[in-house]
Design an enzyme around this catalytic site. Structure first.
Site, PDB file in Angstrom:
ATOM      1  N   SER A  75       0.830  -1.203  -0.007  1.00 46.59           N
ATOM      2  CA  SER A  75       0.093   0.095  -0.005  1.00 46.59           C
ATOM      3  C   SER A  75       1.017   1.335   0.110  1.00 46.59           C
ATOM      4  O   SER A  75       1.978   1.329   0.498  1.00 46.59           O
ATOM      5  CB  SER A  75      -0.833  -0.060   1.033  1.00 46.59           C
ATOM      6  N   ASP A  76       0.338   2.306  -0.586  1.00 47.84           N
ATOM      7  CA  ASP A  76       1.019   3.667  -0.530  1.00 47.84           C
ATOM      8  C   ASP A  76       0.213   4.605  -0.647  1.00 47.84           C
ATOM      9  O   ASP A  76      -1.271   4.243  -1.266  1.00 47.84           O
ATOM     10  CB  ASP A  76       2.151   3.868  -1.432  1.00 47.84           C
ATOM     11  N   GLN A  77       0.228   5.923  -0.353  1.00 43.77           N
ATOM     12  CA  GLN A  77      -0.608   7.073  -0.511  1.00 43.77           C
ATOM     13  C   GLN A  77       0.039   8.085  -1.059  1.00 43.77           C
ATOM     14  O   GLN A  77       1.286   8.717  -0.579  1.00 43.77           O
ATOM     15  CB  GLN A  77      -1.324   7.423   0.884  1.00 43.77           C
TER      16      GLN A  77
END
EC number: 3.6.1.-
Length: 199
Positions: A75-77
């Site tokens: 995951s990454d934002q």
């Protein structure tokens, strides 16, 4: 025995979200240079949601290489204001610059999830949220940062919505989990579909 489900993250918030959902998993952070992955994408003009997805994939692939047969969640934002992509502030002065830029504007959070098993991408998703920050005075920014201190450096926007950072906003549109960096509802749906969790 190799764990079946792995979160490729050291984020305590992402771990908490998965634990609170009753998932059984292990957390192992990826060992990648995020800026090295991101720099050519930004130079090529990649959209912020694409950058988030590529970073999530790189994290999941890195951890997947160490844990064969496991299902790895990367995951990454990213956070964007118009065409500008923000990164975690380097210091308190940089955090103040972030808050000045965001003051009185609406920015977007792009939260990507990628599922990888044995190096193969099985699924990817990007969730979006739009947050409108109220106008902030210089004095308020200084007082706020003196209260939250180093915590301002742990997120891309220099705020934690789950804490005192909520006071910075006047309007939020989007899923709570997406804002925290892990769109849980689509993830849980896919895990049920794959038979990884009870459904």
């Amino acid at each position: 025995m190799t764990p079946k489900l792995i979160l490729a993250s050291s984020s305590p918030f992402r771990r908490m979200l998965m634990e609170n959902a009753g998932l059984f998993f292990e957390a192992h952070p990826a060992e990648i240079d995020e800026r090295a992955v991101e720099a050519p994408l930004e130079k090529a003009g990649a959209k912020p949601d694409t950058v988030a997805c590529v970073l999530a994939k790189a994290k999941a692939e890195d951890v997947s290489a160490r844990f064969p047969e496991s299902l790895v969640i990367g995951s990454d934002q990213t956070m964007s204001l118009g065409d500008r992509v923000f990164h975690k502030p380097k210091d308190i002065a940089d955090a103040a610059n972030h808050l000045r830029a965001l003051s009185g504007t609406t920015h977007r959070l792009n939260s990507a999830i990628v599922l990888v098993r044995d190096g193969a991408v099985l699924w990817e998703h990007v969730g979006h949220a739009e947050l409108t920050m109220r106008p902030l005075t210089e004095d308020f920014i200084a007082r706020h940062l003196s209260r939250v201190g180093e915590r301002a450096l742990s997120s891309v926007g220099a705020y934690q919505l789950e804490g005192e950072g909520v006071q910075l906003f006047e309007k939020i549109e989007g899923d709570y989990f997406t804002i925290l960096g892990l769109p849980m509802l689509p993830l849980l749906g896919k895990l049920r579909e794959l038979g990884t969790i009870d459904g």
